[in-house]
Write an enzyme that holds these catalytic residues in place. Structure first.
Site, PDB file in Angstrom:
ATOM      1  N   LYS A 171      50.202  32.898  24.345  1.00 33.75           N
ATOM      2  CA  LYS A 171      48.768  33.151  24.199  1.00 33.75           C
ATOM      3  C   LYS A 171      48.588  34.299  23.208  1.00 33.75           C
ATOM      4  O   LYS A 171      48.760  35.468  23.554  1.00 33.75           O
ATOM      5  CB  LYS A 171      48.121  33.539  25.527  1.00 33.75           C
ATOM      6  CG  LYS A 171      46.596  33.487  25.450  1.00 33.75           C
ATOM      7  CD  LYS A 171      45.904  34.372  26.446  1.00 33.75           C
ATOM      8  CE  LYS A 171      45.678  35.764  25.941  1.00 33.75           C
ATOM      9  NZ  LYS A 171      44.818  35.895  24.738  1.00 33.75           N
ATOM     10  N   GLU A 246      56.508  45.300  25.951  1.00 38.84           N
ATOM     11  CA  GLU A 246      56.521  46.202  24.792  1.00 38.84           C
ATOM     12  C   GLU A 246      55.118  46.754  24.677  1.00 38.84           C
ATOM     13  O   GLU A 246      54.199  46.032  24.306  1.00 38.84           O
ATOM     14  CB  GLU A 246      56.946  45.463  23.521  1.00 38.84           C
ATOM     15  CG  GLU A 246      57.413  46.399  22.413  1.00 38.84           C
ATOM     16  CD  GLU A 246      56.350  46.734  21.399  1.00 38.84           C
ATOM     17  OE1 GLU A 246      55.606  47.702  21.666  1.00 38.84           O
ATOM     18  OE2 GLU A 246      56.244  46.041  20.387  1.00 38.84           O
ATOM     19  N   CYS A 280      52.285  50.105  16.736  1.00 39.55           N
ATOM     20  CA  CYS A 280      52.724  50.935  17.868  1.00 39.55           C
ATOM     21  C   CYS A 280      53.780  51.952  17.463  1.00 39.55           C
ATOM     22  O   CYS A 280      53.987  52.936  18.167  1.00 39.55           O
ATOM     23  CB  CYS A 280      53.282  50.054  18.983  1.00 39.55           C
ATOM     24  SG  CYS A 280      52.073  48.940  19.695  1.00 39.55           S
ATOM     25  N   GLU A 378      46.468  57.182  21.982  1.00 42.39           N
ATOM     26  CA  GLU A 378      46.624  56.217  20.893  1.00 42.39           C
ATOM     27  C   GLU A 378      45.314  56.069  20.122  1.00 42.39           C
ATOM     28  O   GLU A 378      44.269  55.819  20.725  1.00 42.39           O
ATOM     29  CB  GLU A 378      47.031  54.850  21.445  1.00 42.39           C
ATOM     30  CG  GLU A 378      48.513  54.690  21.695  1.00 42.39           C
ATOM     31  CD  GLU A 378      48.906  53.226  21.855  1.00 42.39           C
ATOM     32  OE1 GLU A 378      49.580  52.698  20.959  1.00 42.39           O
ATOM     33  OE2 GLU A 378      48.518  52.626  22.863  1.00 42.39           O
TER      34      GLU A 378
END
Length: 491
Positions: A171, A246, A280, A378
């Protein structure tokens, strides 16, 4: 093209549609019908049906399909580059020179790796038995991939899974599914049996949630935020599925006082701006020795000012837009708040020809304290926060002062200093005098709240296989000595 189920392109069954938007200009490039519960059932069943034959295919047979797949991808490389650029807002130079060739190399790598599944030697570890190891495919894998590298993340999820003999339902993010769908189509054209790879374009709250708890799914693989990763982990616990995660990152970029300052400055600009910072592993926290601090700031700010924002189809463009207007708003608000407690160079929303896109100028945030939002959270945008340090101990402490542990880099000419830093910094990858390069042969994955498990390399095959011990009796004895430990047969 909306869904790819059992080797065919089909529409989703919900009737609900989603527009795929080019972030560089806000235009709609495709409208897809979203998948729903019925599509999940069909895709998982197709994967389940395909598993027995694909898992029993010889390594050479799986390798042959992947080898042909790599060749077909090479022929259609420009098509993939153009499509990835349009749906994700990436500069065409990045997709031509990084996303697409990296993906093709991944396919070629796993074509070879499929024939090299390792285990301990068969032997007599007990004098009365011969033991051997079987490395077997797990079954049906459900993978959820993010929007920042749609093609590469599809490849990282699909390739080790199918190389090891599994089947998969992927997905992708519903805002960037096009290259994942095309990837599955080309794989099938290369000879991959129907049902081995299935792709569902749907929302996380429906399709994703159902895949996480589906009883016929044997393993979950997820790349995305740490908060959603926790949800995946909780769902997996309810059905005891294997999980590979991850997750997020906040990579430190440590510049010691003996570093090549010019190299560090160029590395910081490239490492922080790759994919408009939506990476990331991007450099986000520059930790710079006080003796180089101001020169580092002025050098990065000078290069940031020269970075060219522009049309994503223009090979001269350095920096593309962020993935959406909503995401740009989040990045802009974080930088604006930082202006209240730090020195900010650059940033801001450009106008003119770029006004219709979700562009944001690079922002350097100097004097960001280690407890500030811009230094800890982040951002996922073209933003680099900088803070000074005085001792090596302080630099390593700052590098590790984060819940994340995905990637880091250190810049020094001293081999002993680099050895200490690479040993003590808690991250899944630590570069020395560089930041970002990845290769198919080496693993990618995190520590701490950046998740666990590896993508790429032969280490990823450990995630997608289960080890079975097979033990043969060598004696033929009906009554064995160890039986007397269990029942003595005393008269």
């Amino acid at each position: 093209m909306s869904q790819f189920i059992n080797g065919k392109i089909v529409n989703g069954t919900t009737g609900e549609t989603v527009d795929i938007i080019d972030p560089s200009n806000g235009t709609t490039i495709a409208t897809l019908t979203l998948a729903g519960s019925d599509d999940v059932k069909l895709a998982v069943q197709a994967a389940r049906n395909a598993f027995p034959a694909w898992s029993r295919a010889t390594p050479a047979e799986r390798s042959a399909v992947l080898t042909k797949f790599a060749a077909l991808m090479e022929e259609r490389a420009e098509e993939f580059a153009q499509l990835e650029t349009r749906q994700a807002g990436k500069p065409i130079r990045l997709t031509r020179e990084f996303d697409v060739p990296g993906t093709i190399d991944n396919i070629a790598f796993f074509a070879g790796a499929a024939r090299n599944l390792e285990g301990k030697a068969t032997g007599e570890y007990s004098p009365d038995h011969t033991s051997s190891i079987r490395r077997e495919a797990i079954g049906v894998i459900a993978s959820i991939s993010p929007w920042n590298y749609p093609l590469q993340m599809a490849a990282w999820k699909i390739l080790p899974a199918i190389a090891a003999g599994n089947t998969i339902v992927l997905k992708p993010a519903e805002i960037t599914p096009l290259t994942s769908l095309l990837f599955a189509e080309v794989a099938t054209a290369a000879g991959l049996p129907h049902g081995v790879v299935n792709v569902l374009t749907g929302r996380g709250s429906t399709v994703g949630a159902e895949l996480l708890r589906h009883p016929d799914v044997d393993m979950l693989s997820f790349t995305g935020s740490t908060s959603v990763g926790r949800t995946v982990l909780e769902a997996a616990a309810t059905t005891a599925k294997r999980v590979h995660l991850e997750l997020g990152g906040k990579a430190p970029f440590v510049v010691f006082d003996d570093a090549d300052l010019e190299a560090a400055i160029h590395g910081a600009v490239a490492g922080s701006l790759i994919n408009t910072g939506q990476d990331c592993t991007a450099a986000t926290r520059a930790i710079v020795h006080r003796s180089l601090y101001e020169d580092f700031i002025s050098g990065v700010a000078e290069l940031y000012a020269k970075v060219k924002l522009g049309r994503t189809q223009d090979p001269a463009t350095d920096l593309g837009p962020l993935v959406s207007q909503a995401h740009r708003q989040k990045v802009a608000e974080m930088v604006d708040r930082a202006r209240g407690y730090a020195r900010v160079f650059g940033g801001g929303i450009p106008g003119g020809d770029l006004a219709a896109g979700s562009y944001y100028r690079p922002a350097l945030v100097a004097d960001a304290t280690p407890d500030s939002e811009i230094f800890r959270d982040e951002v996922f945008g073209p933003v680099l926060a900088v803070t000074p340090f005085d001792t090596d101990d302080e630099a390593i402490t700052l590098a590790n002062d984060t819940p994340y542990g995905l990637a880091a880099s250190v810049w020094t000419k001293d081999i002993y200093r680099s050895l200490r830093a690479t040993r003590e910094i808690r991250a899944g990858a630590v570069w020395v005098n560089d930041h970002i390069p990845i290769i198919s042969e080496m693993p990618h994955g995190g520590m701490k709240q950046s998740g666990f498990g590896k993508d790429m390399s032969t280490y990823s095959l450990d995630e997608y296989t289960v080890i079975k011990h097979v033990m043969f009796d060598l004696t033929g004895d009906k009554a064995k000595s160890w039986h007397r430990t269990i029942f003595a047969l005393e008269q």
